[in-house]
Design a protein around this motif. Structure first.
Motif, PDB file in Angstrom:
ATOM      1  N   VAL A 131       0.852  -1.185   0.000  1.00 24.57           N
ATOM      2  CA  VAL A 131       0.000   0.000   0.000  1.00 24.57           C
ATOM      3  C   VAL A 131       0.888   1.236   0.000  1.00 24.57           C
ATOM      4  O   VAL A 131       1.886   1.284   0.727  1.00 24.57           O
ATOM      5  N   ARG A 132       0.542   2.197  -0.818  1.00 21.81           N
ATOM      6  CA  ARG A 132       1.196   3.511  -0.777  1.00 21.81           C
ATOM      7  C   ARG A 132       0.221   4.435  -0.048  1.00 21.81           C
ATOM      8  O   ARG A 132      -0.813   4.812  -0.582  1.00 21.81           O
ATOM      9  N   ARG A 133       0.583   4.746   1.173  1.00 26.20           N
ATOM     10  CA  ARG A 133      -0.286   5.560   2.031  1.00 26.20           C
ATOM     11  C   ARG A 133      -0.458   6.971   1.474  1.00 26.20           C
ATOM     12  O   ARG A 133       0.498   7.592   1.026  1.00 26.20           O
ATOM     13  N   ARG A 134      -1.716   7.414   1.464  1.00 25.73           N
ATOM     14  CA  ARG A 134      -2.067   8.778   1.046  1.00 25.73           C
ATOM     15  C   ARG A 134      -1.451   9.142  -0.312  1.00 25.73           C
ATOM     16  O   ARG A 134      -1.007  10.252  -0.539  1.00 25.73           O
ATOM     17  N   TYR A 135      -1.458   8.196  -1.238  1.00 19.49           N
ATOM     18  CA  TYR A 135      -0.815   8.332  -2.546  1.00 19.49           C
ATOM     19  C   TYR A 135      -1.491   9.369  -3.441  1.00 19.49           C
ATOM     20  O   TYR A 135      -0.842  10.118  -4.148  1.00 19.49           O
ATOM     21  N   TYR A 136      -2.810   9.399  -3.430  1.00 19.34           N
ATOM     22  CA  TYR A 136      -3.555  10.285  -4.331  1.00 19.34           C
ATOM     23  C   TYR A 136      -3.722  11.660  -3.687  1.00 19.34           C
ATOM     24  O   TYR A 136      -4.280  11.791  -2.605  1.00 19.34           O
ATOM     25  N   VAL A 137      -3.230  12.675  -4.392  1.00 17.78           N
ATOM     26  CA  VAL A 137      -3.171  14.023  -3.817  1.00 17.78           C
ATOM     27  C   VAL A 137      -4.540  14.674  -3.677  1.00 17.78           C
ATOM     28  O   VAL A 137      -4.712  15.546  -2.823  1.00 17.78           O
ATOM     29  N   ASP A 138      -5.523  14.263  -4.473  1.00 19.74           N
ATOM     30  CA  ASP A 138      -6.828  14.921  -4.421  1.00 19.74           C
ATOM     31  C   ASP A 138      -7.560  14.646  -3.113  1.00 19.74           C
ATOM     32  O   ASP A 138      -8.205  15.531  -2.566  1.00 19.74           O
ATOM     33  N   ASN A 139      -7.463  13.421  -2.593  1.00 20.71           N
ATOM     34  CA  ASN A 139      -8.196  13.091  -1.366  1.00 20.71           C
ATOM     35  C   ASN A 139      -7.368  12.287  -0.363  1.00 20.71           C
ATOM     36  O   ASN A 139      -7.894  11.801   0.617  1.00 20.71           O
ATOM     37  N   ARG A 140      -6.077  12.140  -0.675  1.00 17.60           N
ATOM     38  CA  ARG A 140      -5.136  11.422   0.201  1.00 17.60           C
ATOM     39  C   ARG A 140      -5.492   9.943   0.355  1.00 17.60           C
ATOM     40  O   ARG A 140      -5.085   9.288   1.314  1.00 17.60           O
ATOM     41  N   GLU A 141      -6.221   9.394  -0.602  1.00 11.13           N
ATOM     42  CA  GLU A 141      -6.573   7.980  -0.565  1.00 11.13           C
ATOM     43  C   GLU A 141      -5.325   7.121  -0.764  1.00 11.13           C
ATOM     44  O   GLU A 141      -4.413   7.484  -1.505  1.00 11.13           O
ATOM     45  N   ASP A 142      -5.320   5.974  -0.124  1.00  6.98           N
ATOM     46  CA  ASP A 142      -4.225   5.020  -0.300  1.00  6.98           C
ATOM     47  C   ASP A 142      -4.309   4.361  -1.676  1.00  6.98           C
ATOM     48  O   ASP A 142      -5.391   4.183  -2.232  1.00  6.98           O
ATOM     49  N   ALA A 143      -3.142   3.988  -2.195  1.00  6.73           N
ATOM     50  CA  ALA A 143      -3.069   3.218  -3.436  1.00  6.73           C
ATOM     51  C   ALA A 143      -2.669   1.797  -3.089  1.00  6.73           C
ATOM     52  O   ALA A 143      -1.789   1.572  -2.252  1.00  6.73           O
ATOM     53  N   LEU A 144      -3.322   0.859  -3.717  1.00  9.66           N
ATOM     54  CA  LEU A 144      -2.954  -0.542  -3.607  1.00  9.66           C
ATOM     55  C   LEU A 144      -1.937  -0.806  -4.712  1.00  9.66           C
ATOM     56  O   LEU A 144      -2.185  -0.502  -5.883  1.00  9.66           O
ATOM     57  N   VAL A 145      -0.773  -1.316  -4.348  1.00 12.51           N
ATOM     58  CA  VAL A 145       0.239  -1.688  -5.334  1.00 12.51           C
ATOM     59  C   VAL A 145      -0.060  -3.118  -5.748  1.00 12.51           C
ATOM     60  O   VAL A 145      -0.161  -4.002  -4.909  1.00 12.51           O
ATOM     61  N   MET A 146      -0.232  -3.313  -7.059  1.00 13.79           N
ATOM     62  CA  MET A 146      -0.509  -4.649  -7.567  1.00 13.79           C
ATOM     63  C   MET A 146       0.580  -5.010  -8.563  1.00 13.79           C
ATOM     64  O   MET A 146       1.084  -4.158  -9.287  1.00 13.79           O
ATOM     65  N   SER A 147       0.936  -6.285  -8.590  1.00 12.86           N
ATOM     66  CA  SER A 147       2.007  -6.747  -9.457  1.00 12.86           C
ATOM     67  C   SER A 147       1.715  -8.158  -9.932  1.00 12.86           C
ATOM     68  O   SER A 147       1.050  -8.931  -9.246  1.00 12.86           O
ATOM     69  N   THR A 148       2.253  -8.474 -11.092  1.00 12.42           N
ATOM     70  CA  THR A 148       2.148  -9.835 -11.592  1.00 12.42           C
ATOM     71  C   THR A 148       3.147 -10.752 -10.906  1.00 12.42           C
ATOM     72  O   THR A 148       3.062 -11.965 -11.038  1.00 12.42           O
TER      73      THR A 148
END
Length: 176
Positions: A131-148
């Protein structure tokens, strides 16, 4: 819908950028600028594609390749064309490019709240890896890092074939 049969997926060109940036503004709270896309499509590490019906851009996606790693930068589909297999077709294009480029791992970030996108990525064997905490600058939502994870050329081909078959079956179901 029959119009999906008319869709072509092509490398993104300068002439597509007005439509691409318009879609960006419609979909994303912090859209990329025309200049950002111009930089990306001129960068030899980047591979950007547009989905079109005739001359009208209805979606786009991008892949950055560095060494044996690929990173999906964006995937966007106009609202009226969603849930018709276009996202699957665009990721198939990305996976074919990754195979051609010798990529072993593909990763991306997705909003934790975007369950529809996560479902699409799982179809291509992406798995959450962090998880990238507070990744999105518009609302500080976390991003889930997904990988193959590590994928061989054979595994990439298998994933591509599985999803091509899925699209074909889905198209046959819609036509009957």
């Amino acid at each position: 819908m029959r119009d999906m049969d008319e869709v072509t997926i092509l490398p993104m060109q300068d002439g597509d950028l007005d439509q691409v940036t318009q879609i960006e503004k419609e979909i994303f709270p912090t859209p990329w600028t025309r200049r950002q896309f111009q930089f990306e499509i001129r960068n030899h590490y980047c591979h950007y594609f547009v989905a079109k019906i005739g001359d009208v851009v209805i979606g786009y996606t991008g892949l950055v390749v560095v060494g044996s790693e690929g990173y999906i930068t964006n995937l966007a589909v106009k609202a009226e064309h969603r849930r018709k297999g276009l996202g699957t077709r665009m990721i198939l294009t990305i996976f074919r490019k990754a195979l051609e480029a010798g990529v072993d791992i593909i990763s991306l970030e997705v909003r934790k709240s975007n369950l529809i996108a996560q479902e699409l990525y799982r179809q291509f064997e992406f798995h959450p890896g962090g998880v990238r905490r507070r990744y999105y600058v518009d609302n500080r939502e976390d991003a889930l890092v997904m990988s193959t994870g590590y994928i061989t050329a054979g595994k990439l081909r298998e994933i591509i074939e599985k999803n091509e078959k899925y699209l074909m079956e889905r198209n046959l179901e819609r036509q009957s």
